[in-house]
Scaffold this motif. Structure first.
Motif, short mmCIF file in Angstrom:
data_model
loop_
_atom_site.label_atom_id
_atom_site.label_comp_id
_atom_site.label_asym_id
_atom_site.label_seq_id
_atom_site.Cartn_x
_atom_site.Cartn_y
_atom_site.Cartn_z
N ALA A 1 24.65 31.92 2.78
CA ALA A 1 25.69 31.41 1.54
C ALA A 1 25.75 29.94 2.33
O ALA A 1 26.45 28.94 1.25
N ASP A 2 26.50 29.75 3.37
CA ASP A 2 27.51 29.00 3.70
C ASP A 2 26.66 27.97 3.80
O ASP A 2 27.40 26.53 4.03
N ALA A 3 25.65 27.86 4.16
CA ALA A 3 24.56 27.17 4.85
C ALA A 3 24.19 26.50 3.05
O ALA A 3 23.77 25.17 3.47
N ALA A 4 23.76 27.09 2.46
CA ALA A 4 23.77 26.60 1.41
C ALA A 4 24.62 25.41 0.69
O ALA A 4 24.38 24.47 0.62
N VAL A 5 26.33 25.82 1.19
CA VAL A 5 26.84 25.13 0.66
C VAL A 5 27.15 24.07 1.66
O VAL A 5 27.44 22.62 1.01
N ARG A 6 26.79 24.04 2.13
CA ARG A 6 26.69 22.86 3.70
C ARG A 6 25.31 22.39 3.35
O ARG A 6 25.69 20.55 3.19
N VAL A 7 24.29 21.94 2.84
CA VAL A 7 24.00 21.36 2.41
C VAL A 7 24.04 20.60 1.32
O VAL A 7 23.78 20.01 0.87
N VAL A 8 24.97 20.89 0.14
CA VAL A 8 25.11 20.68 -0.60
C VAL A 8 26.07 19.55 -0.51
O VAL A 8 26.07 19.01 -1.31
N GLU A 9 26.88 20.10 0.47
CA GLU A 9 28.38 19.21 0.92
C GLU A 9 27.36 17.97 1.26
O GLU A 9 28.06 16.65 1.15
N ARG A 10 26.29 17.77 1.68
CA ARG A 10 25.80 16.16 2.80
C ARG A 10 24.84 15.65 1.88
O ARG A 10 24.19 14.55 2.00
N GLY A 11 24.51 16.08 0.74
CA GLY A 11 24.21 15.09 -0.14
C GLY A 11 22.54 15.55 -0.15
O GLY A 11 22.14 14.95 -0.72
N VAL A 12 21.86 16.29 0.59
CA VAL A 12 20.26 16.89 1.06
C VAL A 12 20.03 16.40 -0.16
O VAL A 12 20.12 17.37 -1.40
N ALA A 13 18.87 15.96 -0.42
CA ALA A 13 17.52 16.37 -1.75
C ALA A 13 16.32 17.38 -2.47
O ALA A 13 17.00 17.96 -2.74
N GLY A 14 16.12 18.78 -1.03
CA GLY A 14 15.54 19.71 -1.20
C GLY A 14 16.15 20.22 0.37
O GLY A 14 16.53 20.02 1.95
N ILE A 15 15.13 21.26 0.54
CA ILE A 15 15.46 22.36 1.19
C ILE A 15 14.32 23.63 1.49
O ILE A 15 13.74 23.11 0.66
N GLY A 16 14.52 23.83 2.50
CA GLY A 16 12.30 24.57 3.00
C GLY A 16 12.36 25.14 3.53
O GLY A 16 13.21 25.92 4.46
N ILE A 17 11.42 26.12 3.72
CA ILE A 17 11.43 27.66 4.54
C ILE A 17 9.67 28.28 4.76
O ILE A 17 9.06 28.02 3.29
N ASP A 18 9.70 28.70 5.32
CA ASP A 18 8.50 29.73 6.29
C ASP A 18 8.23 31.00 5.56
O ASP A 18 7.35 31.59 6.26
N THR A 19 9.80 31.03 4.77
CA THR A 19 9.28 32.83 4.00
C THR A 19 9.01 32.33 2.30
O THR A 19 9.04 31.32 1.73
N LEU A 20 9.35 33.74 1.87
CA LEU A 20 8.74 33.90 0.64
C LEU A 20 10.06 33.16 -0.04
O LEU A 20 10.11 32.93 -1.59
N SER A 21 10.47 33.20 0.29
CA SER A 21 12.33 32.52 -0.61
C SER A 21 13.15 31.71 0.56
O SER A 21 13.64 32.12 1.62
N VAL A 22 14.05 30.62 0.03
CA VAL A 22 15.21 30.33 0.96
C VAL A 22 16.18 31.30 0.72
O VAL A 22 16.91 31.46 1.18
N ASP A 23 16.17 31.87 0.10
CA ASP A 23 17.14 33.01 0.48
C ASP A 23 16.53 34.34 1.01
O ASP A 23 15.33 34.56 1.22
N ARG A 24 17.10 34.97 2.07
CA ARG A 24 17.05 36.29 3.11
C ARG A 24 16.84 37.73 1.51
O ARG A 24 17.25 37.56 0.06
N GLY A 25 15.23 37.68 1.95
CA GLY A 25 15.08 38.98 1.66
C GLY A 25 16.03 39.81 0.75
O GLY A 25 15.82 39.95 -0.65
N CYS A 26 17.14 40.27 0.97
CA CYS A 26 17.38 41.04 1.16
C CYS A 26 18.68 40.96 0.26
O CYS A 26 19.60 41.47 -0.27
N ASP A 27 18.64 39.07 0.14
CA ASP A 27 20.25 39.14 -0.84
C ASP A 27 19.29 39.24 -2.42
O ASP A 27 19.26 37.64 -3.06
#
Length: 221
Positions: A142-168
């Motif tokens: 969650a804190d990383a999500a806040v950080r990328v929003v603060e930085r104004g990035v266009a998007g994020i990506g990951i090599d799993t099913l979801s940018v959220d952890r599966g347990c979230d």
């Protein structure tokens, strides 16, 4: 010279997806021998394999894919590698501290760029029990999500099913980044082929993913 790296999974009946989703299916409806042309009908969940999340995925009235400007789809990209951490912990998290450490070494994330996270989870695609399992896989915190929003990035990506952890199960990352207008690339593969940062010569092209694939272009000097 430009080298193009395909970051997408092949789609087929064995492509691992979310529990309960129907598998990929391709039905031949015409053949060259009988009809003069080869035609298939393709059926698949939109979040199967490598796929693109637009803000509308979690935001009522949010931007849908066709509303996202092309210049927000072909962008500089960074890669943070946490695969070693994930190898022993399916609940491993990319934290704001990881982003801060990356920036300390490579410079601040650029507004309008993309941040991709390599967990190494793509190597488990052939083992559905581990790749999907009981929804135990790494992701952004969650804190990383806040950080990328603060930085104004266009998007994020990951090599799993979801940018959220599966347990979230609260989808805290989705509910932070999508309302801020970011897009997601999920189910990426082959991120080990990319450098962590090369602002002058690397571009992520996610525009084609709406139709078929995402690529990362590496320009060699």
């Amino acid at each position: 010279m430009t080298r193009v790296v395909d970051l997408t999974q092949p789609l087929g009946p064995e492509t691992p997806g979310w529990p309960g989703d129907a598998p990929f299916a391709a039905t031949v409806v015409e053949t060259v021998a009988a009809d003069g042309s080869y035609v298939r009908r393709i059926d698949l969940p939109e979040h199967l394999g490598t796929h693109f999340d637009a803000p509308a995925h979690f935001v009522e009235g949010g931007a849908t894919v066709e509303a996202i400007a092309a210049d927000r789809l072909v962008v500089p990209a960074r890669v943070i590698d946490i695969a070693d951490r994930c190898a022993g912990d399916p609940d491993a998290t990319l934290t704001a501290a990881d982003i801060d450490a990356h920036e300390a070494e490579h410079g601040a994330l650029e507004a309008g760029s993309a941040l991709l996270v390599r967990t190494g989870w793509d190597r488990l695609r052939g083992d559905r029990a581990r790749y999907v399992g009981d929804l135990r896989f790494p992701g952004f915190g969650a804190d990383a999500a806040v950080r990328v929003v603060e930085r104004g990035v266009a998007g994020i990506g990951i090599d799993t099913l979801s940018v959220d952890r599966g347990c979230d199960g609260a989808f805290s990352v989705h509910l932070t980044t999508l309302p801020a207008g970011l897009w997601h690339l999920e189910g990426l593969v082959g991120l080990d082929a990319l450098p962590p940062a090369d602002r002058k010569s690397t571009r992520l092209n996610s525009s084609h993913l709406v139709i078929s694939y995402a690529v990362f272009c590496l320009k060699k000097k």
